[in-house]
Every structure is written in C-alpha cells, then in structure tokens.
Design an enzyme around this catalytic site. Structure first.
Site, PDB file in Angstrom:
ATOM      1  N   GLU A 186       1.003  -1.084  -0.094  1.00 27.13           N
ATOM      2  CA  GLU A 186       0.036  -0.208   0.047  1.00 27.13           C
ATOM      3  C   GLU A 186       0.834   1.130  -0.011  1.00 27.13           C
ATOM      4  OE1 GLU A 186      -2.882   0.300   3.211  1.00 27.13           O
ATOM      5  OE2 GLU A 186      -3.801   2.271   2.088  1.00 27.13           O
ATOM      6  N   HIS A 233      -6.616  -2.202  15.077  1.00 26.78           N
ATOM      7  CA  HIS A 233      -6.999  -1.388  13.870  1.00 26.78           C
ATOM      8  C   HIS A 233      -6.734  -2.202  12.593  1.00 26.78           C
ATOM      9  CE1 HIS A 233      -6.598   2.394  11.425  1.00 26.78           C
ATOM     10  NE2 HIS A 233      -5.586   1.527  10.603  1.00 26.78           N
ATOM     11  N   GLU A 234      -5.499  -2.858  12.596  1.00 28.72           N
ATOM     12  CA  GLU A 234      -5.206  -3.920  11.262  1.00 28.72           C
ATOM     13  C   GLU A 234      -6.224  -4.918  11.310  1.00 28.72           C
ATOM     14  OE1 GLU A 234      -3.313  -2.211   9.565  1.00 28.72           O
ATOM     15  OE2 GLU A 234      -2.481  -0.876  11.252  1.00 28.72           O
ATOM     16  N   HIS A 242      -9.527  -3.813   9.739  1.00 29.50           N
ATOM     17  CA  HIS A 242      -9.569  -3.563   8.376  1.00 29.50           C
ATOM     18  C   HIS A 242      -9.859  -4.503   7.701  1.00 29.50           C
ATOM     19  CE1 HIS A 242      -7.784   0.431   7.617  1.00 29.50           C
ATOM     20  NE2 HIS A 242      -6.710   0.280   7.825  1.00 29.50           N
ATOM     21  N   GLY A 302       3.451   2.264  10.918  1.00 32.24           N
ATOM     22  CA  GLY A 302       3.162   1.280  11.813  1.00 32.24           C
ATOM     23  C   GLY A 302       3.100  -0.188  11.634  1.00 32.24           C
ATOM     24  N   ALA A 303       2.128  -0.227  10.693  1.00 35.05           N
ATOM     25  CA  ALA A 303       1.760  -1.706  10.338  1.00 35.05           C
ATOM     26  C   ALA A 303       0.693  -1.772   9.193  1.00 35.05           C
ATOM     27  CB  ALA A 303       0.678  -2.496  11.817  1.00 35.05           C
ATOM     28  N   MET A 304       0.540  -2.950   8.542  1.00 37.33           N
ATOM     29  CA  MET A 304      -0.060  -2.745   7.379  1.00 37.33           C
ATOM     30  C   MET A 304      -1.201  -4.011   7.473  1.00 37.33           C
ATOM     31  SD  MET A 304      -0.813  -1.812   4.310  1.00 37.33           S
ATOM     32  CE  MET A 304      -1.751  -2.632   3.251  1.00 37.33           C
ATOM     33  N   GLU A 305      -2.324  -3.793   6.751  1.00 42.29           N
ATOM     34  CA  GLU A 305      -3.408  -4.801   6.937  1.00 42.29           C
ATOM     35  C   GLU A 305      -3.829  -5.962   6.002  1.00 42.29           C
ATOM     36  OE1 GLU A 305      -3.753  -1.722   6.298  1.00 42.29           O
ATOM     37  OE2 GLU A 305      -5.580  -1.411   4.954  1.00 42.29           O
ATOM     38  N   ASN A 306      -2.586  -6.386   5.219  1.00 42.42           N
ATOM     39  CA  ASN A 306      -2.768  -7.348   4.369  1.00 42.42           C
ATOM     40  C   ASN A 306      -3.618  -8.220   4.522  1.00 42.42           C
ATOM     41  OD1 ASN A 306      -0.138  -5.955   2.972  1.00 42.42           O
ATOM     42  ND2 ASN A 306       0.913  -6.959   4.935  1.00 42.42           N
TER      43      ASN A 306
END
Ligand code: B3K
Ligand code: ZN
Length: 878
Positions: A128, A304-305, A308, A268-272
């Site tokens: 992203e 949060h992730e 998503h 911070g992080a990624m919601e793959n």
C-alpha cells in the site's frame, strides 16, 4: 528516480479500469542476489469501460527488469509493447487472455521499503498504496480486485517460513531440493493487500473460536529472540476479534490469521489480507522493555489492522482519494475499541489532544487538504492526520447524529451492500442515510472542505422567562485552493450546569433533558432553551462532538466550576486545559514583550484541590495535571516564538512545582505500586499520576525528590517507571541526566526498541550545543540510517529540543534539511515525512521562518522524488 515534472492526478478524472484481472497467479523464486517474479494474470476487458479498444497499460517501475512478456503463452516481440519508467504498454490486447510477465527484482537493494525488500535476513513486502508495481507489472489500483494464488520457492534452511495471503494449499520440493509453498486467498482483493514474507522466524500459535463456532488459527511470527514478547499482541488480537463480533457483528473469514513483526518498516503496520505485517515497535511488548503508552498503542494498532479485514479489505476503496473511507472508519473503530477496553474519557482526551495539536496544525498549514482530497502528486503523502484522525471524527459525528442503533444498522447495510466491492465515501454515507432515514446531504461537506471550522458562542439568560438563548456563529478559514467555505452541519452536544455545580434540565425543541444535541447548519443560529431554573454555565461540545475550535467567554470561576462539576469528563479536562492555556498565553505574551511575569495562581488553586481530593480517578487527575504541550501552544499562537513558549512552559511548571511540592511528594508516595506490573487501566492510571507528580516534585526546589527519582530509575521492574524517571531527569535537566542516559544505554544496548527510546531522549536534551550530540547519535553504532524507527527516533528527538532545532543560527533546520536531501534518494516516503516541521515556516516569527524557508529552497534545488517534491513545493507556494 527523478520525474522531471511530477504532475498531479485528480479525483474528477476518475474512470473505471479498461481491463480487469480475475485471477492472479504469482511465483517468487527467492535467491540472494535477486528474485524472479512470474505473474500469470487472467484478464479481460472491462465491459463498463467506454474505450473498447484501449491498449493495456500496466503500472511498473524502472527498478524491475522485464525478462519476458507473453499473451496466451505467446511471447511478445519488442514492437508489440513499450516500457517507460512507470509502465508497460501492450498495444493490442484481446478481449480475454492470460498475460504472463517475468520480472527480476533486487530486494536487498530496495531502500525505499516499498514493494519487496529485505529487513535483516528476511524478505517482506509493503504494497500500500502503490508498492505492488515495484514487484511486477500490474493494474495497481484498488478498484482492480483479483483472486491471488502465490507460490514461493526458496532454500529451506534460510527461509523455513514462507508466507503469503490466505491458506497454505500445497507444499513440496523442487528437483534441486528447494521448498515450494503455494498460498491461495479465496477473497478477491486489490494488489495493495498482497503480502509475502520469507525468513527464519519463530512462531507463536493460538486459536480463536468465532461466534458461529469456526476455529481460526492465529499465528504471530517474529525473529527467534523476540518470541517471548508476543503474548500481549496475541491477547489484543483475540480481544479485537471478539469486539468486532459483539459491536459490529463482523466475523473473521479465513481459517488462519497471521501477523509478522519486521524491524525495518516505514509506518506502524499493514493490514494485508490474512497476513498483517507490523513494525516490531508496534507489536512486541514486555513489562521490562515496554512503556504503558506503548502497550496501549500496540493494542490499538493490532485492533486497527484487524478491523481493516472488514473496513478496508472486504469493502475497499474505489480509488486513493477515498482513502478515508477505510482509514477514518477504521480509526473510529479502533478508538471505540480502546475506549471500551479502558476508560472512555481518558481515551477521548488523548485522541482529541492529538487531533487538536497535530491535525489542526496540518489543517492550518500549506498541506491542508479535505478528508477526501481532490488531487495529489504522491498518494503516500496523503496518509495524513486529516485522512485518519479528522476522517474518524467525521464517522464519530455520523454516530452522534444517528445514535448507536441506527449507526449499527448503517454499518451492517454498508458491509452487506458492498461486500467484495471497491467503493467511495459517498457510498458509505448513503448506507448510513438509507439505514437511518437521516439526511446527511449537507453533512457531506465535511469530506470536501478543508480547514478547521471555528465557532463563536454567546449566551443570554432571562431570569423572568427562565430561558437561555445561545447564539452560535461558524466560519472556516481559507485553505490552499479553497478560498471560501460553505457552512457545515455541526453536531453540538451541550449541557447546562448551575452555578452551584448541578446539571440543569432544559427543554429544547420539545424535549426536556439534561443534554441536547444541537444541529448547527447555517452560518449563524440561535438555540433557545426553556425551563432553565437558574442562570447556567453552558458545557459546550461535550465529548468534543465536532472537530472544531470554539470560543465562549468563560470567566475563570466558570472554568473552575466546569473543571470540578461537569458530568462530562472530557469537558472537565477541557476546562482545566483552557485555564492552563490562558495562563500560558499571557506568560508567552509577557516573555515576548520583556514584561515582568504575572502571578499564576488560578491554576495552582485548581491543581491543589485536585491533588487533595482522593475520590478522583487518578487517570483524570494525571491528564489534567499535564500542561498543554509546546506543540499545542504553537498551534494556538498566531506567530510562533518557540523559545518564548518553551520559557513560559518551564516557568509555569516551576511555579506549580514549588507551590505544591508537598502535595506532589505525597501524591507520588501514595501511588507507588507494590504489586506485579500489569498494563491494566487501574495500574496505568496510578503510574501516570505517580510519574507526573514525580516530574513536578523534581522540578521543585525540594532536593529530596532526586533521591526518589534515582531510586525509581535504578530499581523499577518495568520500563514505564524507569523511562519516566529518565525522561524527567532529561527534561528537568538534573545534573545526573547524562550519567543516567549512559547507564540506561549500557543496560539496554541489546534491546533495539529500547535503544530507540534512548536515541530520542538523548537527542531531545535542551542544550545550545545539542546539535553536536545529535551528530554523534547519527554516527553511533546503535544508529542505522536504513531503519526508519531509528531515523525518526533521533530526528523526532531533535525536533523536540527547542534549543537545538530552533537555534537562532538555523543550524538545526540545516541539519534536518541535510537528512531530507540524503533520504530523498534512499527512502522518499520517510524523507517526505520528516519535512513536516519545516513546512510550517510561515507561522514562525520571521527570524526563524526565513531560515526554514531557505532550507526548503535548498532542498527544492535537488533532484527530488515525487514525495518530497510535492511537500516542498506546496510548502513554498501554499
Ligand atoms: N494501511 C496502512 C498504511 C499504509 C501506508 C502506506 N504509505 C496502515 C493502516 O492504516 O492500517
Ligand atoms: Zn489503517
């Protein structure tokens, strides 16, 4: 890298894609020197496209080497396609076909940390917003959704763990002994949600049983030495899964949910889908190495992730202008989750404080943009506080306007109606309207209008009629590209307090209650309340019911009354803030004008009664005792003089500290915890109060405070207390601060995340020669320019030091500009982020602002990435 003249793209130019990709089959052959990526894309022309003969234009950067391209297994010859530095164009494509592409990438040389790259010895991805195009040629846009099957081939010894989205469906060996693993994700998704991880990782397993009885495997992967630090994140994940079922009726959809911690990560992080990737600083926790704040942040980001998965993955964005569709909504969801897990008021105060400090500053600066921007040059620059935090406030206002039940109906309708689709902010609002019958047409201006609205309240009470008239005016200041603004629909939650501190009932619009929600829709409106028994003090914008600035001419007594008696916790805190802001503003004014500093007794009086009242929630007391920050005061000033603000804060802290030293020492002693550390709300509150009391006490002239400080620093069993002691030492400038910093480093040099905290504190020391220290830190063995956390730690720390960053000779600004120029080539996203402090140059007093501008102009002369180009150009022109 240079795009000779980066140009903007516009929301108004949106058209549907000419082609669709039903299935995406990827193969990654992992080698040390490079990775061969083979993609087979099952494509067809999009029936909705108006151009029936369009050529096929795939996104892809020039850092990939194209090895071969074929349609339906027939290789294309050189005259059938063309590659530029950002695309592969195939001149003539059939209506339905399989496109095969082979590309070679070099993850070890990928310092941008977008696409496929290496962090330590592992392979990982960040796609992203537009990272996938650095892996292979693709229709890299969120409205192209595809079912992905991913095969990874690698050396078992080096990469015993090889992961991608979905479920593992096949595992085997190649002839030369390599491991082959195939993953299949049954849910169609845009490429930005693709992920791949390979490495020698440890794993912790757990399970979650969904409300419909399905058993989901949960797996958190880290480097081996960090495995003992994943328990907290695992618990947070399970709490999030349960909460999303209870509150939104959303169940997890795959059989496995994986999370991986990575050290080198831009955010911070990624919601793959099914494979979240986290910056290790947002996942790993242990009492000895992690502060309370970090625990809460980890819980919020894990949530949060996870959230998503529905708000972002199952229902995604049509285009990147709609980013807030998923981010604003998901921030709202994580904020509510944290609020449900801990204290509603504390959470709201923290969120609003952040919004008012940082988002309001963004909204008032050259990068101001609507929550749904109209244009951008580089989308990475739009992962902003406006899109996230103001976006969340918009959803919160919809919640306030609809009420809990109708809002839930609206979210159910939204998820059901758009499951598997890529949609817009308008679709979200339409679902909310359709489910509730509430008209949100004017409300939608919140998405398109930038800037922070300003409200002015005036009230008039009639003793004879027992009525209160409240006149409200709204304006929104101009922002770049938006000179004039229309009135917004603003929900104002309001209560009335009697002079003796009781909630008063009143009748408004036929309803008698202690609290009302007013709908301000015009530039000016008068609201009338009847049956008001005595002259009230209005408690305005309870819970901060709209992201606005507002003024009402409260007297000091009225603020003290609200501070002690308002039933709305947020407004109790806010009243104290307003008192503190008033006193600080007058101090700043006096300092700027060389006037003698006036006595500051109102706040001391208020704080004293707080400290003596043992009934109060320690968390609230701690929040109220915290003075408005340098950054918040800067936002409030017309012209920022950072040195004057800093002096005012230092002065007021000392005044309070000396006036209440006995109370602070008693509060400190009363809140020392003897039980085993736990990051729960009760303990966190006590530690917060204890540590703020310690701070004031150390700032006072009572030298015995230093003994407690030393004792806490040396003997704490948890990082919250140890780090608090160290920060206090640094901030108060105690003599032993340097020795303590050195001790702290020696104690924690093997814990990279703790070392980052040390870097920040070391860089933040107030010292006119502090830049030398910053330079030393940047060449310290613990520093690594490739690691964004370390860069942010040092430069963020430096930015907090007024004497270093804002030194009058401009050396702080020059130093930051040098780092931006260096990072512009290596990691444009990071470079662009760290520009932020300089972008505010216009608001600073001219002797400083001019120096900042010079640095922006110097940066502008470089061969700039799109990311930095956009921020610098807008800052200079905006
Ligand atoms: N969606 C990601 C952010 C990606 C940022 C790309 N530059 C994390 C999040 O908001 O959950
Ligand atoms: Zn997000």
């Amino acid at each position: 890298m240079k795009d000779s003249s980066p140009s903007a793209i516009y929301l108004k130019d949106y058209t549907v894609p000419d082609f669709l990709i039903d299935k995406t089959e990827l193969t990654f052959e992992l080698e040390e020197a490079n990775v061969l990526v083979t993609s087979r894309l099952h494509m067809r022309r999009n029936a909705l496209s108006s151009d029936k003969v369009a050529s096929l234009v795939l996104d892809g950067g020039d850092e990939m080497k194209l090895i071969g391209v074929a349609i339906d297994n027939v290789s294309l010859s050189a005259d059938e396609y063309q590659i530029t530095n950002q695309s592969l164009e195939i001149f003539s494509a059939p209506n339905e076909f399989v496109l095969t592409c082979e590309t070679l990438v070099e993850p070890q040389n990928n310092t941008r940390l977008e696409g496929l790259y290496r962090s330590s010895s592992m392979f990982c991805t960040q796609c992203e917003a537009e990272g996938f195009r650095h892996i292979t040629y693709y229709l890299d846009r969120p409205d192209v959704m595809s079912v992905f099957t991913t095969t990874i081939i690698g050396d078992e010894e080096k990469y015993p763990v090889m992961l991608s989205n979905g479920n593992e469906v096949e595992r085997g060996k190649t002839e030369d002994g390599k491991t082959v693993v195939t993953w299949h994700d049954p849910f169609k998704k845009p490429a930005y949600l693709f992920a791949l991880v390979a490495g020698n990782l440890a794993v912790q397993d757990d399970v979650f049983k969904t409300k419909s009885g399905r058993v989901v495997t949960l797996r958190i992967f880290t480097e081996h030495h960090n495995l003992e630090k994943v328990d907290y994140a695992m618990g947070a994940l399970k709490r999030s899964m349960k909460w999303d079922e209870d509150v939104y009726g959303r169940e997890y959809d795959l059989d496995i949910f994986m999370v991986v911690a990575v050290d080198d990560f831009n955010m911070g992080a990624m919601e793959n889908k099914g494979l979240n990737i986290f910056n290790s600083s947002c996942l790993l926790a242990s009492p000895e190495t992690t502060t309370d704040d970090a625990y809460l942040r980890i819980e919020a980001i894990v949530a949060h992730e996870y959230f998503h998965n529905w708000s972002g993955n199952r229902v995604t964005c049509r285009d990147w202008f709609q980013l807030s569709l998923k981010e604003g909504f998901t921030v709202f969801r994580d904020q509510t989750f944290s609020s449900d897990m801990h204290s509603e008021t504390v959470k709201r105060v923290e969120d609003v404080s952040f919004l008012r400090t940082a988002q309001f500053a963004e909204d008032a600066g050259p990068m101001a943009h609507p929550v749904r921007p109209e244009s951008f040059i580089e989308i990475s620059n739009f992962y902003t506080l406006t899109v996230y935090e103001k976006g969340s406030e918009i959803v919160r206002m919809i919640y306030t306007l609809l009420g809990e039940q109708a809002f839930r109906k609206g979210s159910d309708l939204y998820f059901d109606r758009h499951d598997g689709q890529a949609v817009t902010c308008d679709d979200f609002v339409a679902a909310m309207e359709d489910a509730s019958g509430v008209d949100l047409s004017q409300f939608k201006r919140w998405y398109s209008q930038a800037g922070t609205p300003e409200l002015l309240f005036e009230s008039k009470y009639s003793v004879t009629d027992k009525t209160l008239k409240l006149v409200v005016k709204q304006t929104t200041p101009p922002t770049p590209g938006q000179e004039s603004k229309l009135p917004l629909h603003i929900p104002i939650k309001l209560g009335l307090i009697s002079k003796d501190g009781n909630e008063l009932e009143s009748t408004y619009s036929g309803e008698t209650a202690q609290e009302h929600v007013l709908h301000l829709k015009s530039e000016e409106a008068t609201f009338e309340f009847s049956g008001v028994d005595s002259e009230p003090v209005p408690s305005i914008l309870r819970g901060f019911s709209a992201p606005v600035k507002y003024e009402y001419a409260y007297s000091t007594e009225e603020l003290l009354l609200l501070m002690s008696s308002d039933s709305d916790g947020f407004n109790r805190w806010n009243a104290a803030q307003q008192l503190a802001v008033r006193e600080l503003k007058s101090l700043i004014h006096q300092i700027k004008n060389g006037e003698p500093l006036a006595d500051q007794s109102d706040l001391v009086k208020g704080f004293k009664s707080l400290l003596l009242n043992e009934e109060l929630d320690p968390a609230m007391v701690a929040l109220i005792l915290e003075l408005p920050s340098q950054a918040y005061l800067s936002e409030l000033e017309k012209e920022i003089d950072p040195h004057a603000i800093h002096s005012a804060l230092t002065h007021l802290t000392k005044v309070i500290a000396n006036a209440l030293k006995e109370e602070f020492s008693a509060t400190y002693m009363n809140n020392v915890e003897s039980t085993v550390y736990e990051p729960n709300a009760i303990q966190i509150a006590k530690r917060a109060l204890k540590n703020i009391a310690l701070h004031y006490w150390v700032e006072s002239d009572d030298v015995t405070a230093l003994e407690s400080l030393n004792e806490q620093f040396s003997n704490s069993d948890n990082m919250t207390d140890q780090y608090a002691a160290l920060s206090i030492a640094v901030e108060a400038g105690v003599e032993k601060a340097d020795v303590m910093l050195a001790t702290f480093y020696d104690q924690w040099l093997h814990e990279s995340l703790v070392v980052n905290k040390w870097l920040t504190l070391s860089a933040s020391q107030e010292n006119v020669d502090g830049l030398k220290r910053v330079e030393e830190l940047m060449s310290h063995p613990a520093f690594d320019i490739k690691n964004p956390n370390k860069v942010r730690a040092v430069l963020g720390g430096m930015g907090r030091s007024v004497q270093v960053f804002h030194k009058e000779d401009g050396s702080g600004y020059r130093y930051l500009a040098d780092q931006i120029i260096y990072l512009n080539k290596r990691n444009p996203q990071l470079a662009s982020r760290i520009c932020t402090p300089l972008t505010r140059w216009k608001k600073y007093k001219s002797s400083l602002g001019d120096l900042m501008k010079l640095e922006l102009e110097r940066i502008q002369k470089e061969d700039l990435s799109k990311d930095v180009y956009e921020v610098i150009t807008k800052s200079l022109n905006g």
